[in-house]
Write an enzyme that holds these catalytic residues in place. Structure first.
Site, short mmCIF file in Angstrom:
data_model
loop_
_atom_site.label_atom_id
_atom_site.label_comp_id
_atom_site.label_asym_id
_atom_site.label_seq_id
_atom_site.Cartn_x
_atom_site.Cartn_y
_atom_site.Cartn_z
N LYS A 178 3.52 7.96 -2.53
CA LYS A 178 2.59 6.89 -2.91
C LYS A 178 3.14 6.07 -4.08
O LYS A 178 3.68 6.64 -5.03
CB LYS A 178 1.24 7.49 -3.34
CG LYS A 178 0.54 8.24 -2.21
CD LYS A 178 -0.71 8.92 -2.72
CE LYS A 178 -0.42 10.00 -3.74
NZ LYS A 178 -1.59 10.84 -4.05
N THR A 209 -9.15 3.89 -11.20
CA THR A 209 -8.35 4.53 -10.15
C THR A 209 -8.46 6.05 -10.22
O THR A 209 -7.60 6.77 -9.72
CB THR A 209 -6.86 4.11 -10.27
OG1 THR A 209 -6.44 4.39 -11.62
CG2 THR A 209 -6.66 2.65 -9.94
N GLY A 211 -9.24 9.41 -9.01
CA GLY A 211 -9.53 9.98 -7.69
C GLY A 211 -8.96 9.22 -6.51
O GLY A 211 -9.29 9.53 -5.37
N THR A 212 -8.08 8.25 -6.76
CA THR A 212 -7.52 7.49 -5.62
C THR A 212 -6.68 8.39 -4.71
O THR A 212 -6.72 8.26 -3.49
CB THR A 212 -6.69 6.29 -6.09
OG1 THR A 212 -5.75 6.74 -7.07
CG2 THR A 212 -7.56 5.20 -6.68
N GLY A 213 -5.92 9.30 -5.33
CA GLY A 213 -5.06 10.19 -4.53
C GLY A 213 -5.91 11.17 -3.72
O GLY A 213 -5.63 11.46 -2.55
N CYS A 214 -7.00 11.68 -4.35
CA CYS A 214 -7.91 12.60 -3.65
C CYS A 214 -8.53 11.87 -2.46
O CYS A 214 -8.59 12.39 -1.34
CB CYS A 214 -9.04 13.05 -4.59
SG CYS A 214 -8.45 13.82 -6.11
#
Ligand SMILES: Nc1ncnc2c1ncn2[C@@H]1O[C@H](COP(=O)(O)OP(=O)(O)O)[C@@H](O)[C@H]1O
Ligand SMILES: Cc1ncc(COP(=O)(O)O)c(N)n1
Length: 273
Positions: A178, A209, A211-214
């Protein structure tokens, strides 16, 4: 087949975030927004908000395994994802469960919060790399995580491709490196073991941003549970996370959460017009 049997379901194995922007809470919101029934196994409880992590309590690996067994024996999951796993013994317990239940697994190799606070013990990186990645159908490292997993410095798209190949060599079948941490466009690099493609989106200028990866990895698991092929699931998840960031409600004094129910809110507004 009854309605109950056909309803797609997904399991998240992750940490609790008291501010509900990341972790288990973000995953369950993502599953709900994508109309997938969400199950959870909690690995650790964090006391955190948009500014940082104040405390964390790691749960015993046997309790993590017991949560997974309890929901899978009864309800079952079409796909699963991991987030914060905290310690090597928890990673080993999760790997045993994934193998026993033959789960289709998305691994978000969470190492730190947006505030920089660590969420994985340093000695657990080896277990993540050696024990869990070989079981992953998809793995979604951000740039610092890809650097930790490969031991390489990563900046350019070419370096992201090289890292994706190196992580694929560790056993993960599909890799998304990412690019949210890049300063320019948030381009993610996707590698399926044969070819590369890029997931492109505009950069949304925001500090929200958390929690964007979660959210991205939960959306991939949800779309897999709904029966999409991996490449499609990843592309749809990218669209989902971009909109979730765009509609962020602007909460808190640091990195605030994203919004999961913008579509539902828009359809409600359209009805009242
Ligand atoms: N400001 C932004 N605008 C648009 N997309 C973003 C932005 N920040 C992150 N993304 C996207 O959100 C997803 C999560 O990425 P990232 O923030 O790098 O992960 P993590 O939360 O694990 O650090 C990726 O698809 C990334 O490209
Ligand atoms: C319990 C928990 N799990 C994961 C993250 C990372 O969130 P992200 O990298 O998606 O911002 C977090 N802050 N807290």
């Amino acid at each position: 087949m009854s309605e109950e049997q056909r309803h797609p379901r997904a399991l998240t194995i992750a940490g609790s975030d008291s501010s509900a922007g990341a972790g288990i809470q973000a995953d369950l919101k993502t599953f709900a927004a994508l109309e997938v029934y969400g199950l959870s196994a909690i690995t650790a409880i964090t006391a955190q908000n948009t500014l940082g992590v104040r405390a964390a309590f790691e749960l015993p690996p046997e309790l993590v395994e017991a949560q997974i067994d309890a929901v899978l024996e009864d309800i079952g999951a079409d796909a699963a994802k991991t987030g914060m796993l905290a310690t090597a013994p928890i990673i080993e317990a999760v790997a045993r469960s994934v193998a026993r239940w033959q789960l289709r697994l998305v691994v978000d190799p969470v190492m730190a919060a947006k505030s920089g606070d660590p969420l994985l013990r340093p000695e657990a990186v080896a277990a993540l790399r050696g024990v869990l990645l070989p079981l992953a159908e998809v793995v979604t490292p951000n740039l610092p995580e890809a650097e930790m997993l490969t031991g390489r410095h990563i900046e350019t798209l070419e370096e992201m491709r090289e890292a994706a190949r190196a992580i694929h060599d560790l056993g993960a079948r599909h890799v998304v490196v990412k690019g949210g941490h890049r300063l320019d466009a948030p381009i993610d690099v996707y590698f399926d073991g044969t070819g590369f493609s890029e997931l492109r989106a505009e950069r949304i200028e925001t500090r929200h941003t958390h929690g964007t990866g979660c959210t991205f990895s939960a959306a991939i698991a949800a779309f897999l549970a709904r029966g999409l092929a991996v490449a499609e699931a990843v592309a749809e998840a990218k669209r989902y996370v971009t909109e979730a960031i765009r509609h962020a409600p602007g909460l808190g004094h640091g990195h605030g959460p994203t919004e999961h129910f913008w579509q539902w809110k828009q359809s409600k507004e359209a009805q009242t017009r």
